[in-house]
Design a protein around this motif. Structure first.
Motif, mmCIF file in Angstrom:
data_model
loop_
_atom_site.group_PDB
_atom_site.id
_atom_site.type_symbol
_atom_site.label_atom_id
_atom_site.label_comp_id
_atom_site.label_asym_id
_atom_site.label_seq_id
_atom_site.Cartn_x
_atom_site.Cartn_y
_atom_site.Cartn_z
ATOM 1 N N GLY A 198 -5.696 61.189 -26.664
ATOM 2 C CA GLY A 198 -4.455 61.617 -27.294
ATOM 3 C C GLY A 198 -3.298 61.675 -26.314
ATOM 4 N N SER A 199 -3.623 61.645 -25.028
ATOM 5 C CA SER A 199 -2.592 61.651 -23.986
ATOM 6 C C SER A 199 -2.605 60.340 -23.205
ATOM 7 C CB SER A 199 -2.809 62.832 -23.028
ATOM 8 O OG SER A 199 -2.734 64.054 -23.729
ATOM 9 N N ASN A 200 -3.099 59.314 -23.839
ATOM 10 C CA ASN A 200 -3.176 57.976 -23.256
ATOM 11 C C ASN A 200 -4.121 57.897 -22.067
ATOM 12 O OD1 ASN A 200 -2.260 55.375 -23.903
ATOM 13 N ND2 ASN A 200 -0.919 55.341 -22.107
ATOM 14 N N ASN A 201 -5.123 58.779 -22.049
ATOM 15 C CA ASN A 201 -6.178 58.743 -21.045
ATOM 16 C C ASN A 201 -7.512 58.506 -21.734
ATOM 17 O OD1 ASN A 201 -4.503 59.450 -18.769
ATOM 18 N ND2 ASN A 201 -4.429 61.530 -19.630
ATOM 19 N N PRO A 202 -8.462 57.836 -21.073
ATOM 20 C CA PRO A 202 -9.757 57.563 -21.704
ATOM 21 C C PRO A 202 -10.654 58.796 -21.745
ATOM 22 C CG PRO A 202 -9.726 56.705 -19.464
ATOM 23 C CD PRO A 202 -8.342 57.206 -19.742
ATOM 24 N N ARG A 203 -11.424 58.904 -22.804
ATOM 25 C CA ARG A 203 -12.395 59.987 -22.936
ATOM 26 C C ARG A 203 -13.653 59.676 -22.127
ATOM 27 N NH1 ARG A 203 -11.984 63.703 -27.149
ATOM 28 N NH2 ARG A 203 -10.103 63.481 -28.411
ATOM 29 N N SER A 204 -14.488 60.688 -21.903
ATOM 30 C CA SER A 204 -15.712 60.509 -21.135
ATOM 31 C C SER A 204 -16.932 60.313 -22.012
ATOM 32 C CB SER A 204 -15.942 61.705 -20.218
ATOM 33 O OG SER A 204 -17.194 61.602 -19.567
ATOM 34 N N GLY A 205 -17.103 61.156 -23.043
ATOM 35 C CA GLY A 205 -18.300 61.079 -23.882
ATOM 36 C C GLY A 205 -18.333 62.212 -24.877
ATOM 37 N N ARG A 206 -19.555 62.559 -25.301
ATOM 38 C CA ARG A 206 -19.684 63.580 -26.342
ATOM 39 C C ARG A 206 -19.710 64.992 -25.761
ATOM 40 N NH1 ARG A 206 -21.193 64.114 -31.646
ATOM 41 N NH2 ARG A 206 -22.278 66.039 -32.204
ATOM 42 N N ASN A 207 -20.656 65.234 -24.819
ATOM 43 C CA ASN A 207 -20.799 66.564 -24.237
ATOM 44 C C ASN A 207 -21.340 66.441 -22.817
ATOM 45 O OD1 ASN A 207 -23.648 66.207 -24.484
ATOM 46 N ND2 ASN A 207 -23.557 66.970 -26.602
ATOM 47 N N ALA A 208 -21.732 67.575 -22.226
ATOM 48 C CA ALA A 208 -22.167 67.580 -20.834
ATOM 49 C C ALA A 208 -23.400 66.728 -20.600
ATOM 50 C CB ALA A 208 -22.422 69.016 -20.375
ATOM 51 N N SER A 209 -24.237 66.543 -21.604
ATOM 52 C CA SER A 209 -25.462 65.753 -21.463
ATOM 53 C C SER A 209 -25.273 64.300 -21.861
ATOM 54 C CB SER A 209 -26.584 66.366 -22.307
ATOM 55 O OG SER A 209 -26.877 67.685 -21.887
ATOM 56 N N TYR A 210 -24.403 64.051 -22.808
ATOM 57 C CA TYR A 210 -24.231 62.709 -23.354
ATOM 58 C C TYR A 210 -22.811 62.218 -23.073
ATOM 59 C CZ TYR A 210 -28.551 63.772 -25.823
ATOM 60 O OH TYR A 210 -29.848 64.112 -26.123
ATOM 61 N N ASN A 211 -22.643 61.681 -21.863
ATOM 62 C CA ASN A 211 -21.337 61.150 -21.493
ATOM 63 C C ASN A 211 -21.505 59.985 -20.541
ATOM 64 O OD1 ASN A 211 -20.927 62.145 -18.563
ATOM 65 N ND2 ASN A 211 -21.600 63.990 -19.653
ATOM 66 N N SER A 212 -20.404 59.346 -20.215
ATOM 67 C CA SER A 212 -20.415 58.104 -19.430
ATOM 68 C C SER A 212 -20.590 58.325 -17.938
ATOM 69 C CB SER A 212 -19.100 57.366 -19.662
ATOM 70 O OG SER A 212 -18.016 58.143 -19.170
ATOM 71 N N GLY A 213 -20.368 59.555 -17.478
ATOM 72 C CA GLY A 213 -20.358 59.808 -16.044
ATOM 73 C C GLY A 213 -18.972 59.720 -15.443
ATOM 74 N N PHE A 214 -17.990 59.289 -16.237
ATOM 75 C CA PHE A 214 -16.594 59.329 -15.814
ATOM 76 C C PHE A 214 -16.001 60.696 -16.151
ATOM 77 C CE2 PHE A 214 -16.655 54.567 -16.425
ATOM 78 C CZ PHE A 214 -16.360 54.244 -15.101
ATOM 79 N N ASN A 215 -15.082 61.157 -15.360
ATOM 80 C CA ASN A 215 -14.359 62.388 -15.662
ATOM 81 C C ASN A 215 -13.414 62.151 -16.826
ATOM 82 O OD1 ASN A 215 -15.571 63.727 -13.513
ATOM 83 N ND2 ASN A 215 -13.937 63.134 -12.077
ATOM 84 N N GLY A 216 -13.329 63.139 -17.720
ATOM 85 C CA GLY A 216 -12.431 63.000 -18.839
ATOM 86 C C GLY A 216 -12.768 63.976 -19.942
ATOM 87 N N VAL A 217 -12.002 63.898 -21.019
ATOM 88 C CA VAL A 217 -12.160 64.804 -22.152
ATOM 89 C C VAL A 217 -13.409 64.446 -22.942
ATOM 90 C CG1 VAL A 217 -11.137 65.542 -24.335
ATOM 91 C CG2 VAL A 217 -9.701 65.289 -22.303
ATOM 92 N N LEU A 218 -14.172 65.458 -23.353
ATOM 93 C CA LEU A 218 -15.329 65.302 -24.217
ATOM 94 C C LEU A 218 -14.943 65.652 -25.650
ATOM 95 C CD1 LEU A 218 -17.912 67.069 -21.873
ATOM 96 C CD2 LEU A 218 -17.587 64.607 -22.154
ATOM 97 N N HIS A 219 -15.915 65.608 -26.524
ATOM 98 C CA HIS A 219 -15.693 66.029 -27.907
ATOM 99 C C HIS A 219 -15.266 67.495 -27.925
ATOM 100 C CE1 HIS A 219 -15.933 65.758 -32.155
ATOM 101 N NE2 HIS A 219 -17.015 66.521 -32.299
ATOM 102 N N GLU A 220 -14.453 67.861 -28.894
ATOM 103 C CA GLU A 220 -13.920 69.215 -29.007
ATOM 104 C C GLU A 220 -13.004 69.562 -27.830
ATOM 105 O OE1 GLU A 220 -14.317 70.667 -31.716
ATOM 106 O OE2 GLU A 220 -16.015 69.576 -32.560
ATOM 107 N N ASN A 221 -12.519 68.521 -27.143
ATOM 108 C CA ASN A 221 -11.529 68.655 -26.079
ATOM 109 C C ASN A 221 -12.003 69.446 -24.859
ATOM 110 O OD1 ASN A 221 -9.516 67.117 -27.356
ATOM 111 N ND2 ASN A 221 -8.970 68.881 -28.645
#
Length: 610
Positions: free
Chosen positions: A484-507
């Motif tokens: 929403g701020s023109n930055n890429p998201r990381s993933g769903r939650n602490a266990s299920y994410n890409s390993g990149f830093n960024g916003v998860l689900h529920e912000n």
């Protein structure tokens, strides 16, 4: 030794280098003796390089009692061709003696004879000569002879037995290797250091070296291919002549050239390129010379966006020919779990057919591995500087998909979509029996990439295209939902994410991983609704997803057309081996970006020096 004519080579005497005189003597009693004279190469000493077999001439004659060459030698009595006694080493027939003596390999037959029973005084005198062929005159960019300080040594062997020795076999070639002329206006492939231009030789059933200008003809759906090879073979193959066979055992990556083009965007979307959702038409494409940004008709055509890489305009890019595997052949499980040992940067990438795709790796780890190919692991491939290696962006996937549906791809050949790789063992380069075949283990062995059926899974319908873009493993691409701020998201939650830093689900935000790379390495998307609602909700930076194989090709061939959302912000492509009709080059879905047994990735290489 220096190059010399056959006339000079044939006159070499026993007092000169490259000449070896020897005798064969025998006594027979109740049974004949069958014998064969054969050659085996002696490996060069450490740090020495070996002359290619294709520039070494061999010549065997018999001698009379005075040590002179006999005018008519008898070297062809056992069925060898008349030219065998004077030939290039590479053209000598392959001896079957190694099948008798297991420790001997790669032997070449020089002479065969049967000594009849009851011969108590058989004796024959031979002279073997070896020289560098007169054609070996190539020099490097510094004007130096490329064969300086190289060696070529052989051992002359004689083997005998009472039973007949199996006949030698004629080596494949020499013959006219495939050569192509491009008339499509496609930009010529930009080879990088370490790359070798190749074509597939049906007679040899192998890839062979070819001049890059003769390696492609896009108007005939012949796409340019190049390989990199292992370090122990690199120097030898670098100087080897055109037509030299390159064993798959020596190849570690295979690439396909995607030239710069514009495409007709006004005929896509709901128009299905003049066809229907189940049977879309041909995407109209025009190759663009150089790095021009001008399109031929701005009302109907757009330059495909993938050819702008950051601030750089590209003439084309190299796309991994198969899904990525790894040198160690690790992470090969075929079940739902491949283990934590897969999500590491210590495995070395390879791109080959008949391998098991590298799965169980997060997107961030895969990206880090891809970047290591141009520094930490560069010596594996012979890469120099001035290259960029990375995971395929979604737009890069889209560019290949569009080209496959054009006059230059598979669609033009048979008006049929690229076949699924339905091999349930995740083996690269496999095709199903039909375009939408259900999963199978049988095809893993029968429909391999070089077979007629296997080539239906290529983007060209022949062996020169890109494989595994339908089925196999689902492939992560660098296509990500914005926060929403023109930055890429990381993933769903602490266990299920890409390993990149960024916003998860529920912000919620993750900050203990890797930073995202520069924006040129990913495509950023927005979604106004929830997961699973189709691509009509998808926007690309507030505009249509031009060239991305998303909204413009939504639902083509019945392929999956779901898009990312805040809980599943990553874009996977192609579907899996078990996806059936939902798989395809236009198939797209949504995922967490984490390490999963069904997800692999694709590599891209760009020449940044050009």
């Amino acid at each position: 030794a220096f190059p010399m004519s056959d006339e000079v080579g044939e006159a070499l005497t026993s007092e000169q280098d490259g000449v070896f005189d020897f005798d064969v003597r025998a006594k027979t009693q109740g049974a004949p003796i069958h014998y064969e004279i054969y050659l085996t190469k002696v490996s060069p000493q450490e740090e020495e390089q070996e002359l290619p077999e294709g520039v070494v001439k061999t010549y065997l004659t018999t001698l009379d009692e005075s040590g002179k060459d006999q005018e008519e030698n008898e070297l062809n009595a056992e069925g060898l061709p008349t030219e065998t006694n004077l030939n290039l080493y590479s053209a000598l027939w392959d001896s079957k003696v190694p099948s008798i003596l297991e420790e001997i390999t790669n032997a070449k037959t020089l002479y065969r004879e049967t000594i009849e029973a009851g011969n108590s005084s058989y004796e024959k005198h031979f002279r073997y000569r070896m020289w560098i062929d007169s054609s070996a005159t190539e020099v490097n960019e510094n004007g130096e002879w490329i064969y300086n300080n190289m060696t070529f040594s052989v051992k002359v062997n004689v083997y005998a037995q009472n039973d007949p020795i199996p006949e030698p076999t004629k080596p494949k070639g020499p013959h006219e290797i495939p050569s192509y002329t491009d008339t499509s206006n496609a930009n010529a492939p930009e080879l990088v250091e370490g790359m070798i231009s190749v074509v597939y030789d049906p007679e040899l059933e192998s890839w062979v070296k070819q001049d890059v200008t003769k390696s492609y003809a896009y108007q005939d759906q012949i796409w340019a291919n190049a390989v990199t090879v292992t370090e122990d073979k690199r120097d030898e193959l670098k100087i080897a002549p055109v037509g030299t066979e390159i064993s798959m055992n020596d190849i570690n990556t295979m690439w396909v050239w995607i030239p710069r083009y514009e495409y007709k965007y006004t005929n896509l979307g709901t128009k299905y390129a003049g066809g229907s959702a189940t049977n879309p038409g041909e995407i109209e494409i025009k190759f663009v010379n150089g790095t021009s940004t001008q399109v031929s008709d701005s009302s109907n055509y757009k330059m495909h966006p993938v050819f702008t890489f950051g601030e750089e305009q590209l003439e084309g890019f190299w796309y991994g020919k198969f899904e990525t595997s790894n040198k160690e052949n690790n992470c090969t499980a075929t079940t739902t779990s491949v283990g934590t040992a897969c999500d590491v940067e210590t495995l070395i990438p390879q791109i080959k057919p008949g391998a098991i795709s590298w799965r169980g790796i997060r997107v961030s780890t895969a990206f880090a591995v891809s970047q290591k190919m141009m520094n930490t692991y560069a010596s594996e491939y012979g890469f120099g500087e001035s290259i960029d290696t990375h995971i395929s962006k979604n737009s890069e996937w889209g560019a290949v998909a569009y080209l496959s549906q054009s006059a230059y791809g598979k669609y033009h050949v048979d008006q049929e979509e690229v076949y699924i790789n339905n091999c349930s063992n995740y083996i690269t380069g496999i095709a199903g029996d039909t375009a939408n075949a259900e999963k199978s283990e049988t095809t893993c062995n029968t429909n391999t990439y070089e077979t007629i059926q296997g080539q239906k899974a290529s983007t060209t319908g022949n062996i020169t295209g890109v494989y595994d873009m339908s089925g196999g493993a689902t492939e992560y691409v660098m296509g990500i939902l914005t926060d929403g701020s023109n930055n890429p998201r990381s993933g769903r939650n602490a266990s299920y994410n890409s390993g990149f830093n960024g916003v998860l689900h529920e912000n919620v935000r993750v900050s203990n991983g890797r930073s995202f790379p520069e924006a040129k390495y990913y495509d950023l998307y927005a979604n106004s609704t929830t997961c699973g609602t189709g691509l009509s909700a998808t926007t690309c930076n507030k505009g249509t997803c031009y060239g991305q194989a998303l909204s413009e090709t939504e639902g083509w061939y019945g392929d999956d057309n779901h898009h990312a959302c805040s809980s599943h912000p990553w874009v996977p492509r192609g579907g899996t081996y078990g996806s059936g009709a939902s798989a395809g080059v236009f198939s797209t879905g949504y995922a967490y970006g984490y390490a999963d047994a069904v997800y692999s990735f694709r590599l891209v290489l760009i020449n940044t020096e050009a």
